[in-house]
Scaffold this motif. Structure first.
Motif, PDB file in Angstrom:
ATOM      1  N   LYS A  98      -3.495   2.253 -16.385  1.00 51.20           N
ATOM      2  CA  LYS A  98      -2.319   1.522 -15.922  1.00 51.20           C
ATOM      3  C   LYS A  98      -1.736   2.193 -14.678  1.00 51.20           C
ATOM      4  O   LYS A  98      -1.721   3.403 -14.567  1.00 51.20           O
ATOM      5  N   ASN A  99      -1.242   1.355 -13.765  1.00 50.92           N
ATOM      6  CA  ASN A  99      -0.569   1.874 -12.564  1.00 50.92           C
ATOM      7  C   ASN A  99       0.595   2.770 -12.969  1.00 50.92           C
ATOM      8  O   ASN A  99       1.296   2.479 -13.923  1.00 50.92           O
TER       9      ASN A  99
ATOM     10  N   PHE B 130      -2.819   1.247  -1.414  1.00 46.49           N
ATOM     11  CA  PHE B 130      -3.547   0.856  -2.611  1.00 46.49           C
ATOM     12  C   PHE B 130      -4.979   1.362  -2.466  1.00 46.49           C
ATOM     13  O   PHE B 130      -5.638   1.064  -1.464  1.00 46.49           O
ATOM     14  N   ASP B 131      -5.486   2.115  -3.438  1.00 46.40           N
ATOM     15  CA  ASP B 131      -6.916   2.374  -3.503  1.00 46.40           C
ATOM     16  C   ASP B 131      -7.560   1.089  -4.006  1.00 46.40           C
ATOM     17  O   ASP B 131      -7.024   0.426  -4.901  1.00 46.40           O
TER      18      ASP B 131
ATOM     19  N   GLN C  99      -6.984   1.133   0.980  1.00 44.45           N
ATOM     20  CA  GLN C  99      -7.962   2.184   1.247  1.00 44.45           C
ATOM     21  C   GLN C  99      -9.180   2.013   0.339  1.00 44.45           C
ATOM     22  O   GLN C  99      -9.045   2.056  -0.886  1.00 44.45           O
ATOM     23  N   PRO C 100     -10.358   1.817   0.926  1.00 46.11           N
ATOM     24  CA  PRO C 100     -11.542   1.658   0.080  1.00 46.11           C
ATOM     25  C   PRO C 100     -11.920   2.979  -0.599  1.00 46.11           C
ATOM     26  O   PRO C 100     -11.926   4.034   0.045  1.00 46.11           O
ATOM     27  N   VAL C 101     -12.167   2.906  -1.901  1.00 47.11           N
ATOM     28  CA  VAL C 101     -12.603   4.068  -2.676  1.00 47.11           C
ATOM     29  C   VAL C 101     -13.773   3.644  -3.557  1.00 47.11           C
ATOM     30  O   VAL C 101     -13.897   2.475  -3.915  1.00 47.11           O
TER      31      VAL C 101
ATOM     32  N   GLU D 239      -7.807  -6.938  -8.200  1.00 49.11           N
ATOM     33  CA  GLU D 239      -8.510  -5.726  -8.626  1.00 49.11           C
ATOM     34  C   GLU D 239      -7.876  -5.075  -9.845  1.00 49.11           C
ATOM     35  O   GLU D 239      -8.210  -3.958 -10.209  1.00 49.11           O
ATOM     36  N   GLY D 240      -6.948  -5.771 -10.493  1.00 50.54           N
ATOM     37  CA  GLY D 240      -6.385  -5.277 -11.748  1.00 50.54           C
ATOM     38  C   GLY D 240      -5.119  -4.444 -11.627  1.00 50.54           C
ATOM     39  O   GLY D 240      -4.642  -3.911 -12.620  1.00 50.54           O
TER      40      GLY D 240
END
Length: 147
Positions: A82-83, A8-9, A73-75, A140-141
């Motif tokens: 939308k995913n 996940f970003d 993963q931090p971005v 985080e949505g």
């Protein structure tokens, strides 16, 4: 089978580790052998002191060892659309369970995850189908479903 992990970003791995470990029954991944914590590991891998790593733990693992590792993963950029991929959490017990009981189980899980930081978006329950699911968002949505 080819081993894989889900990534996940995100903006805040600490929040995401806490939420998704709770949602999936996973646990924060321990630091690699030989390191006192994840910060020590990341610094030994060359991540500079200027780059924040939070508490250093950005991954969760299935304590039973059967599910995939999930890394957060931090971005710098936030989520904007939308995913294209989402998780379906099987909270109902499956189609062999009567629909009324599946609804109760899913609704109970919705309440639990809302308390943990999720947002309930909508119910998927077509009148002419033996189906009930709830679309949710993590802190985080990112969308996911309880089915």
């Amino acid at each position: 089978m080819t081993p894989f992990q889900l990534t996940f970003d995100c903006a805040d791995p600490t929040v995401m580790v806490r939420f998704w470990a709770n949602a999936l029954g996973y646990e924060a991944e321990p630091a690699p052998t030989g390191f006192s914590d994840w910060n020590a590991y990341w610094r030994s891998a060359g991540v500079s002191e200027e780059k924040p790593v939070g508490d250093g733990c950005g991954s969760i693992v299935d304590p039973r060892g059967t599910g995939p590792r999930i890394w957060f993963q931090p971005v710098p950029e936030g989520k904007s659309v939308k995913n294209r991929l989402h998780l379906d959490i099987r909270a109902s017990g499956g189609r062999e369970v009567p629909l009324a009981i599946r609804k109760e189980r899913i609704d109970a899980e919705v309440l639990r995850l809302v308390k943990a930081g999720a947002t309930r978006l909508r119910v998927l329950a077509p009148e002419d189908h033996d189906h009930y699911a709830v679309v949710m968002q993590d802190p985080e949505g990112n969308e996911f479903c309880l089915a």
